[in-house]
Design an enzyme around this catalytic site. Structure first.
Site, PDB file in Angstrom:
ATOM      1  N   CYS A 114      -1.582  -2.786  -3.328  1.00  0.00           N
ATOM      2  CA  CYS A 114      -2.448  -1.754  -3.785  1.00  0.00           C
ATOM      3  C   CYS A 114      -3.414  -2.528  -4.588  1.00  0.00           C
ATOM      4  CB  CYS A 114      -1.562  -1.593  -5.531  1.00  0.00           C
ATOM      5  SG  CYS A 114       0.024  -0.656  -5.729  1.00  0.00           S
ATOM      6  N   CYS A 123     -12.970   5.476   1.270  1.00  0.00           N
ATOM      7  CA  CYS A 123     -12.598   6.478  -0.470  1.00  0.00           C
ATOM      8  C   CYS A 123     -13.769   6.786  -1.045  1.00  0.00           C
ATOM      9  CB  CYS A 123     -12.043   5.906  -1.471  1.00  0.00           C
ATOM     10  SG  CYS A 123     -11.039   7.173  -2.417  1.00  0.00           S
ATOM     11  N   GLU A 175      -5.056   1.978   6.894  1.00  0.00           N
ATOM     12  CA  GLU A 175      -4.182   1.471   7.199  1.00  0.00           C
ATOM     13  C   GLU A 175      -2.992   1.833   6.121  1.00  0.00           C
ATOM     14  OE1 GLU A 175      -6.837  -3.015   6.657  1.00  0.00           O
ATOM     15  OE2 GLU A 175      -5.110  -2.589   4.833  1.00  0.00           O
ATOM     16  N   CYS A 222     -13.715   3.436  -7.673  1.00  0.00           N
ATOM     17  CA  CYS A 222     -12.762   2.311  -8.715  1.00  0.00           C
ATOM     18  C   CYS A 222     -13.443   0.872  -8.529  1.00  0.00           C
ATOM     19  CB  CYS A 222     -11.174   3.121  -8.436  1.00  0.00           C
ATOM     20  SG  CYS A 222     -10.706   4.943  -8.440  1.00  0.00           S
TER      21      CYS A 222
HETATM   22  S1  SF4 Z   1      -7.840   3.272  -6.133  1.00  0.00           S
HETATM   23 FE1  SF4 Z   1      -9.496   4.850  -6.233  1.00  0.00          FE
HETATM   24  S2  SF4 Z   1     -11.533   4.229  -4.993  1.00  0.00           S
HETATM   25 FE2  SF4 Z   1      -9.284   3.157  -3.730  1.00  0.00          FE
HETATM   26  S3  SF4 Z   1      -8.548   4.348  -3.056  1.00  0.00           S
HETATM   27 FE3  SF4 Z   1      -7.452   4.979  -4.447  1.00  0.00          FE
HETATM   28  S4  SF4 Z   1      -9.104   6.890  -5.267  1.00  0.00           S
HETATM   29 FE4  SF4 Z   1     -10.460   5.670  -4.226  1.00  0.00          FE
END
Ligand code: SF4
Length: 349
Positions: free
Chosen positions: A335, A110, A90, A114
């Site tokens: 976000c 990813c 996206e 997180c």
């Molecule tokens: S916030 Fe952390 S888990 Fe999410 S896309 Fe960014 S680096 Fe990856």
């Protein structure tokens, strides 16, 4: 291919290297067919076509905050791209006055885990190729232009950690900034990272500090940060501060320190004192981001007042601080919310 790679490719085919700029311009600036490159014969174009392939990165769905919520009229637009292997990523076009910013993805999923981010739940499927990154930007450019708000900024804040597969990100930046192509200014590109310390150093060395760096900070103590960002096990706050200190920031430029506000997690005095200590001596602005909720997440979104209070408390500690307004929430484009919500898309993972 970057311009240099294209030049080498032309030479390897016994085609005139002097045409690299024209070929690059046709592909990247104007999106014209190669047959219209003035000094290449049909035979030469055929050789080029036989030895290269176009990248599949199509827009398959789009949604706008305006269309989905009559109250929130921010006109943010989320694009879903389908890649050659059927996987999807996206991107988000964010109108800002007469211009637009595009939030681009660098990976399918990813690996950074997180806990406040929906993308993390997908795990890492694969990195995006430089071409897949660049093509997202071109789709966004075309749409932004059509909407009368030309693309001004590209932020690597979509799905993925852009410094994880650094070479791909670097090649994409080379292509986007190439004078024969889109010719995007380096300062118009922001790289947001969880803090992969060796890669921050490499980014600084490769681009001389011309790119805007954003560090996803999110805590003022290692203990809190470890809880929400496992990468802290590897690189703690001290090493991150060292990395930012060494990054060759240009005059009058600031590092962005992103701080996702998680009530009851990172808004206590100890964390805010830690943030103040982290910023001391650094050209940095802390950007408060109200956490955007998604299903099954173990956090509460902050109220407007919560964010205001943190803003005041950081200011009182001498920290330069700003607040990022939530954009695109109605279609999960804000976000930390990019996670491919439809079941068909989830099936890809
Ligand atoms: S916030 Fe952390 S888990 Fe999410 S896309 Fe960014 S680096 Fe990856």
């Amino acid at each position: 291919m970057t311009h240099d790679e294209l030049t080498r490719h032309l030479v390897s085919l016994d085609l005139p290297a002097s045409q690299a700029g024209a070929v690059f311009g046709h592909l990247h600036r104007w999106g014209r067919p190669l047959l219209t490159v003035p000094r290449l014969s049909a035979r030469q174009v055929q050789r080029l076509q036989e030895t290269t392939q176009d990248t599949v990165c199509e827009v398959v769905t789009e949604a706008s905050a305006l269309a989905q919520d009559g109250v929130e009229r921010d006109e943010t637009e989320k694009l879903v791209f389908r890649l050659v292997d059927g996987r999807r990523v996206e991107g988000v076009i964010i109108p800002e006055g007469e211009r637009s910013t595009f939030c681009v993805s660098s990976q399918v999923g990813c690996a950074m885990a997180c806990t406040f981010c929906a993308t993390a739940r997908l795990g890492l499927a694969r990195p995006l190729t430089p071409a897949e990154i660049v093509k997202q930007v071109y789709h966004a450019r075309d749409r932004a232009e059509k909407a009368g708000r030309p693309l001004r900024n590209v932020v690597f804040m979509g799905m993925g950690e852009p410094l994880h597969h650094y070479e791909n990100t670097r090649a994409a930046i080379d292509i986007l900034t190439c004078r024969w192509g889109l010719s995007l200014g380096f300062p118009k590109i922001t790289i947001s990272t969880v803090g992969l310390v060796p890669r921050i150093a490499q980014l600084g060395a490769d681009f001389g500090g011309r790119l805007q760096l954003a560090l996803s900070l999110n805590a003022g103590t290692d203990e809190t940060r470890r809880r929400i960002m496992p990468i802290t096990e590897k690189w703690n706050l001290e090493s991150l501060k060292e990395a930012l200190r060494a990054y060759p920031t240009r005059r009058n430029r600031f590092h962005l320190l992103e701080y996702v506000v998680l009530p009851g997690v990172n808004d206590d005095d100890e964390n805010l004192d830690g943030v103040a200590a982290f910023t001391r001596g650094l050209p940095a602005v802390v950007n408060l981001i109200p956490w955007n909720p998604f299903a099954g997440a173990p956090f509460q979104p902050p109220t407007f007042e919560d964010v205001g209070r943190i803003f005041d408390r950081l200011r009182a500690r001498g920290v330069h601080v700003s607040v990022r307004l939530p954009r695109g929430r109605p279609m999960s484009a804000a976000c930390g919310q990019l996670a491919l919500q439809t079941s068909a898309m989830e099936a890809q993972f």
